[in-house]
Design an enzyme around this catalytic site. Sequence first.
Site, PDB file in Angstrom:
ATOM      1  N   HIS A 282       0.595   9.613 -11.976  1.00  0.00           N
ATOM      2  CA  HIS A 282       0.098   8.839 -10.833  1.00  0.00           C
ATOM      3  C   HIS A 282      -0.185   7.411 -11.265  1.00  0.00           C
ATOM      4  O   HIS A 282      -0.724   7.144 -12.331  1.00  0.00           O
ATOM      5  CB  HIS A 282      -1.101   9.509 -10.168  1.00  0.00           C
ATOM      6  CG  HIS A 282      -2.420   9.420 -10.863  1.00  0.00           C
ATOM      7  ND1 HIS A 282      -3.297   8.367 -10.686  1.00  0.00           N
ATOM      8  CD2 HIS A 282      -3.037  10.264 -11.713  1.00  0.00           C
ATOM      9  CE1 HIS A 282      -4.399   8.568 -11.396  1.00  0.00           C
ATOM     10  NE2 HIS A 282      -4.261   9.715 -12.031  1.00  0.00           N
ATOM     11  N   ASP A 294      -6.758   6.150 -16.858  1.00  0.00           N
ATOM     12  CA  ASP A 294      -6.528   7.029 -15.705  1.00  0.00           C
ATOM     13  C   ASP A 294      -6.000   6.218 -14.527  1.00  0.00           C
ATOM     14  O   ASP A 294      -6.774   5.697 -13.748  1.00  0.00           O
ATOM     15  CB  ASP A 294      -7.841   7.722 -15.332  1.00  0.00           C
ATOM     16  CG  ASP A 294      -7.680   8.692 -14.184  1.00  0.00           C
ATOM     17  OD1 ASP A 294      -6.533   9.098 -13.889  1.00  0.00           O
ATOM     18  OD2 ASP A 294      -8.697   9.042 -13.561  1.00  0.00           O
ATOM     19  N   GLU A 326      -3.033   9.546  -5.718  1.00  0.00           N
ATOM     20  CA  GLU A 326      -3.483  10.771  -6.382  1.00  0.00           C
ATOM     21  C   GLU A 326      -4.996  10.880  -6.325  1.00  0.00           C
ATOM     22  O   GLU A 326      -5.550  11.978  -6.146  1.00  0.00           O
ATOM     23  CB  GLU A 326      -2.999  10.785  -7.839  1.00  0.00           C
ATOM     24  CG  GLU A 326      -3.281  12.085  -8.585  1.00  0.00           C
ATOM     25  CD  GLU A 326      -4.612  12.122  -9.326  1.00  0.00           C
ATOM     26  OE1 GLU A 326      -4.921  13.156  -9.937  1.00  0.00           O
ATOM     27  OE2 GLU A 326      -5.363  11.126  -9.283  1.00  0.00           O
ATOM     28  N   GLU A 327      -5.674   9.752  -6.492  1.00  0.00           N
ATOM     29  CA  GLU A 327      -7.128   9.778  -6.578  1.00  0.00           C
ATOM     30  C   GLU A 327      -7.794  10.148  -5.260  1.00  0.00           C
ATOM     31  O   GLU A 327      -8.974  10.448  -5.232  1.00  0.00           O
ATOM     32  CB  GLU A 327      -7.651   8.415  -7.064  1.00  0.00           C
ATOM     33  CG  GLU A 327      -7.222   8.034  -8.472  1.00  0.00           C
ATOM     34  CD  GLU A 327      -7.868   8.877  -9.557  1.00  0.00           C
ATOM     35  OE1 GLU A 327      -8.587   9.834  -9.230  1.00  0.00           O
ATOM     36  OE2 GLU A 327      -7.647   8.573 -10.745  1.00  0.00           O
ATOM     37  N   ASP A 358      -1.032  12.868 -16.913  1.00  0.00           N
ATOM     38  CA  ASP A 358      -2.189  12.249 -16.271  1.00  0.00           C
ATOM     39  C   ASP A 358      -3.278  12.066 -17.317  1.00  0.00           C
ATOM     40  O   ASP A 358      -3.981  13.019 -17.653  1.00  0.00           O
ATOM     41  CB  ASP A 358      -2.672  13.137 -15.127  1.00  0.00           C
ATOM     42  CG  ASP A 358      -3.732  12.474 -14.269  1.00  0.00           C
ATOM     43  OD1 ASP A 358      -4.207  11.387 -14.646  1.00  0.00           O
ATOM     44  OD2 ASP A 358      -4.086  13.047 -13.223  1.00  0.00           O
TER      45      ASP A 358
END
Length: 537
Positions: A282, A294, A326-327, A358
């Site tokens: 992501h 991240d 994604e988050e 990830d």
Amino acid sequence: MKKQDLTRALWLRLGAAAGGTALVLAASAPAGADPANNTSAKLRKAVTTAGVMEHLENLQGIADAHDGTRASGTPGYAASRDYVVDRLEAAGYSPTVQAFEFPFYRELSEATMAQVSPTAKTYANGTEFASMTYSGSGQVTAAVTNVSLTIPQTNPAGATVSGCSAAEFAGFPAGNIALIQRGTCTFGEKAVNAQAAGASAVVIMNEGQPGRTDVIAGTLGAPDVTIPVLGTSYEVGAEIASTPGIVLRIGTETESAIRTTWNVFAETAKGNPDNVVMAGAHLDSVVEGPGINDNGSGSAAILEVAEQFAKVAPKNKVRFAWWGAEELGLLGSEHYVADLVANDPEGLADIGLYLNFDMVGSPNYVRFVYDGDNSRFPVGPSAAEGPAGSGAIEDLFHDYFASANLTSEETPFSGRSDYGPFIEQGIPAGGLFTGAEGVKTAQQAAVFGGQAGVAYDVCYHQACDTLANVNESAIDENSDAIAHAVVTYAMSTADVNGGKGRPASPPGQHVDGTPVGAGTEGGGGLHDHDHGHGDLS
């Protein structure tokens, strides 16, 4: 089977997308990919830590130029998308960009709640109340009206119906604050009903049953209301409900709207289109920070691998993916897979396996491999079942690390990253993860180094997830493992799904990793996978 149809995707170039911001970066052109990078050893030599770090430096520059964030729905994400597209084009790919809408939310300032009368009192954000995700904005001072509350809540088997129907709001004084109790229907339904009845704000208190007394930090599921919506503990809610003539002051400042974001894809021109090897990461950060570990780390690693792989002639088609949103709940990968299910089932069936990366640069890292055969984490609430073939992917990563004299550990398919939609469709999956908010055990520190009793990533989902938060040794080790897996499966997926082809490197002796301590409950950058549902009691 037909080749997966990507013509539905929107083709975008640097700076040309709606909402995109062209950013001039101090970046060299990618090193020319060598067509001879067709074995594990050659590709790993071509994939360098410096190459990955260059991408991370540029992602940091993008965040710095866009209010410190690369979150989907912000200009920082659009610039991140443009950067990936630009590098892929320079490497010789014809990338595609798939647009989709999603519910965007962020708080612009901290929410407040205070009692104005009969007694002045300020409530503490986080310990006595919290804003609901997708709350609207406003500054409200008004009386409180209770809506079908059950106080005290003494029946553990029962759930309140407070706020779940329009009938409960009959005679509601327009402009008042609605005090509603958790239970039966979603937070979003309760808030929509209250707003329709004329409420100026909503406070949703917890139920009071065992396990349902703490502050509610929930989601409305979508940006369907424009008024402030807060959650409280049962204790605070009961106090408000029992105070005659109470007036509250509530303040929220949010952005809550449907916005557009994007997935980015690049695939090899050659290779069997009926047996596609996918590798994904992501691209978005959380709103709170630049997201360089991240998940800049996974995105940069597969971008470096893709650049060095560009001229290789694989036996199986290879498709690289950078996911958006994604988050907010795996939204990019879910959109992609759902689109295939609805519109191109043959294209879905053509995906031979999916590799997920990830967070691969955590500062206090462990070399985690997804437990594809559920030998370490049996199927249950915290571990999904790995589809057939996933155990072979797990073995490949363990065996690779063992061949490099590196230990490896296992992590479950916890549903917290973009492998989720793929394994739900029975597609074999695997990948790497270096740890998020989980705490490293003493046994793990003894085996992998680093600090025991400290989170794998102390800056997880925070503003300090910058370039300084990335461990270059983790990047080095994991980018080599990624290259090994991609080129191995590009040449043969026989061990995973019986696919034909020649091996890219001689098979090593199988090992099962090195189980150390309690492992991790993590599995990627995502916390609560409830983006579309709110709370159901």
